[in-house]
Design an enzyme around this catalytic site. Sequence first.
Site, PDB file in Angstrom:
ATOM      1  N   SER A 160      -6.556   2.673   1.860  1.00 28.63           N
ATOM      2  CA  SER A 160      -6.149   2.892   0.465  1.00 28.63           C
ATOM      3  C   SER A 160      -6.487   4.327   0.039  1.00 28.63           C
ATOM      4  CB  SER A 160      -6.809   1.833  -0.421  1.00 28.63           C
ATOM      5  OG  SER A 160      -6.194   1.784  -1.685  1.00 28.63           O
ATOM      6  N   ASP A 187       0.572  -7.002  -0.418  1.00 28.63           N
ATOM      7  CA  ASP A 187      -0.394  -6.112  -1.071  1.00 28.63           C
ATOM      8  C   ASP A 187       0.060  -5.862  -2.511  1.00 28.63           C
ATOM      9  OD1 ASP A 187      -1.713  -3.739  -1.956  1.00 28.63           O
ATOM     10  OD2 ASP A 187      -2.088  -3.168   0.134  1.00 28.63           O
ATOM     11  N   HIS A 210      -4.385  -6.541   0.287  1.00 29.18           N
ATOM     12  CA  HIS A 210      -5.070  -5.245   0.298  1.00 29.18           C
ATOM     13  C   HIS A 210      -6.544  -5.363   0.709  1.00 29.18           C
ATOM     14  CE1 HIS A 210      -4.707  -1.015  -0.803  1.00 29.18           C
ATOM     15  NE2 HIS A 210      -5.803  -1.070  -1.529  1.00 29.18           N
TER      16      HIS A 210
END
Lengths: 280, 280
Positions: B149, B225, B258
């Site tokens: 991320s 996600d 995620h």
Amino acid sequence: MSLETVSTNKSFGGRQGVYKHASTATGTDMTFSVYVPPHEDGAKLPLLWYLSGLTCTHANVTEKGEFRQACAEHGVIFVAPDTSPRGDDVPDEDAYDFGKGAGFYVDATEEPWRANYRMRSYIEDELPALIAAELPMADMGRQAITGHSMGGHGALTIALRNAGRFRSVSAFAPIAAPLQCPWGEKALTGYLGADRKEWRQYDACALIDDGATVPEILVDQGLADNFLTEQLKPELLEQACERAQIDLTLRRQPGYDHSYYFISTFLGEHIAWHAERLKG
Amino acid sequence: MSLETVSTNKSFGGRQGVYKHASTATGTDMTFSVYVPPHEDGAKLPLLWYLSGLTCTHANVTEKGEFRQACAEHGVIFVAPDTSPRGDDVPDEDAYDFGKGAGFYVDATEEPWRANYRMRSYIEDELPALIAAELPMADMGRQAITGHSMGGHGALTIALRNAGRFRSVSAFAPIAAPLQCPWGEKALTGYLGADRKEWRQYDACALIDDGATVPEILVDQGLADNFLTEQLKPELLEQACERAQIDLTLRRQPGYDHSYYFISTFLGEHIAWHAERLKG
């Protein structure tokens, strides 16, 4: 019985779930986690119970255990319950080794613990029935059990008391003889009272000496574990198994401590060992 | 420079350490973790950097990343830094996506951030020098980098800005184009001010368009996600790599979110991929 889904996440091709339900055994809400590996529609999968140690919830092993890769490879469901009843109304003590997080997998008989601290009934009866009802892919004819520290004590004693229910039993750094260590003496006095005869059903070594048996046991024990000599005492399990001619594989692991860094190192091997015995 | 050992635990035959030191780049104490796999005395080992995402410290991947088995198998050191300066004296904002836990791997130029929020210098210069000085088995000629991320953004931009330093770069669900998403716009405005030209050195797609390059990139992105379409935008990286003829392997993973349940599923494969490129 109804089950509330707290969370589910795809992982290693399967699904890691966390669930909550109202427990009749403990009179509280209880949370547990289940990993279901990838599988064909309609397949029936064996199931490994993992009982956690002092201070833990389902979350510790779920986040740190590193079991999903092996469960996905071997097609094994992994169930991780909590270690005690929870909630503001549940009696507690300001201690890490008694009360919440420290149910010791007993049915308490002493006040004020007896109403809620019924983790034996919860793990032996209520949760298996719930799993059987809610997880259609779970083959309850093929169960195995393991655990860590207090949960290793739980796994050993539950397997010994329920002959034939589990195809295999293993443990990580189990409290091998609660009757002979401070953690056990405190917990069993508190939950069960002073009569040590009542304690024997919750002590793996005493159960073995009293005739309970399993075909074999696998135990990993770190030699840098701070609790090794005062609390865990694997040599007492070794002696009891020798007396009863139970096939114990006790692997003393140099340099490993009591943490999930130790457990995660060997949990994959335990899963493979259980999977071998859960076949067919 | 001196290093304080916070903890070390044996795991998968190697040693998981957590260390603290006084950082000159950030003007604060900084904590990071290093896993050193089992190795022969005198061996030199390649090293993989893992940069974490928003809200994380070194601890998230260290506890949940499930990287040690693959690092032990392939003989790779794994270094996980923090994501921002820390401490009561460090300016902060009441937000998960700016301030502490959200350093975005930039050297801030705006007040009040510029004194401490120098994560680019910390990760690119200070920490590698410290590792080289303190870990005699680390072969700094064989480095690779990855991240998740915000840390995927960090890994990509650091590799692109430092041509030749890293043998390989990969990412999990990276923020592919900070100039074109709310997280990036907020962070880069706050840390760098309104001049978007200054932002380009911190945007993988802009760096590629401006001529920076790497031989190849591996990216895993979960299709479940929540941040995929608004914040992460892997299609922009795909387009930039196509324009620049960079060999991008972008694996869109159905059903994955995620979380570390996603990362841990594929981190072992990334380690194997990096290890192949770190050989010899």
